[in-house]
Design a protein around this motif. Structure first.
Motif: not given
Length: 281
Positions: A134-140, A192-195, A208-212, A235-239
């Protein structure tokens, strides 16, 4: 193919159905206010559909994790309202009560809420949690192995758009100290997106660790993708999203608790998760 088709039907169902119910509720209220004559059928419409609209409003605007316990209220109201409408048998209000009221509640309870989830051999208690990224909200990028060595509660949630998930996460934040006191790390994962995940982190305001999970890669690895799970109009979440899933993993990466709910309205309360922690350690 058939399963995918029914998944798309579910995606198209929710918001149009709710909008129709709101319209009919307003139409019924307008009749009561403007007409000088009493109508048992239109009263039946109000009783059959009004409580369902209130139920939906509570879910979406006042997310409350205990709301699923009261699904019997709109069901009983829909039944009573339909009986009243059928007694007088005016065509339009009787149609509304039968199909939007009683029929709609039954569809919501027995079809729409059902996630059609099959047994998942990858997430059996006692088995090792499969590796995923997964990715962190900092994109790592984060490997699941990074969480080894500590008891961890993984919550896979559908996104900020899902009020039932948000209710669970808010309750989790409020009782986070109880979980932390037990030496358990909490990891929240969503496609969902990092934003949007960062927005959730600010709102919860706990460590808490929140991941994308970009493209549902981790969900696919674990067999918990929910195809067409995002209602049409959000909108903005895909299907596609993730099936709501809660996993407790020990220091070695073995699964000691798994909640693989088959109903999106019924996800574990935080007290249930705390009791599960106390039960395994």
């Amino acid at each position: 193919m058939i399963k995918a088709l029914f998944g798309q039907f579910k995606r198209w169902y929710a918001i149009p159905y709710v909008l129709m119910c709101i319209f009919v509720t307003l139409q019924s209220a307008s009749y009561h206010l403007s007409s000088n004559s009493f109508s048992l059928s239109w009263l039946g419409v109000s009783i059959a559909i009004g409580p369902l609209v209130v139920f939906m409003a509570v879910i979406y605007f006042l997310p409350w994790s205990g709301i699923a316990n009261y699904i019997a209220v709109p069901f009983v109201a829909a039944f009573v309202g339909t009986v009243l409408a059928v007694i007088e048998m005016r065509p339009l209000p009787t149609f509304y009560s039968l199909f939007l009221g009683l029929g709609g509640v039954l569809v919501y309870i027995f079809w729409y809420s059902d996630l059609d989830r099959r047994d998942n051999p990858l997430l059996k208690i006692g088995s090792k949690l499969p590796d995923f990224t997964v990715k962190s909200i900092e994109d790592k990028e984060l490997q699941s192995s990074a969480f080894l060595g500590r008891k961890t509660l993984f919550i896979f949630y559908r996104g900020n758009w899902c009020p039932v998930c948000q209710s669970q996460l808010q309750e989790l934040a409020e009782q986070y100290q109880e979980i932390q006191r037990r030496g358990v790390a909490v990891v929240l994962i969503s496609p969902q997106s990092a934003d949007r995940s960062a927005e959730l982190a600010r709102r919860l305001d706990v460590e808490m660790q929140i991941c994308v999970d970009e493209g549902n890669r981790a969900a696919k690895r674990l067999g918990i993708v929910h195809h067409y799970g995002v209602p049409l109009g959000i909108l903005g979440y895909g299907s596609d999203t993730v099936l709501p899933t809660a996993l407790i993993v020990d220091e070695s990466g073995s699964i000691v608790y798994a909640d693989l709910t088959d109903n999106f309205r019924i996800i574990p309360r935080v007290q249930t998760l705390i009791s599960a922690l106390d039960g395994v350690w």
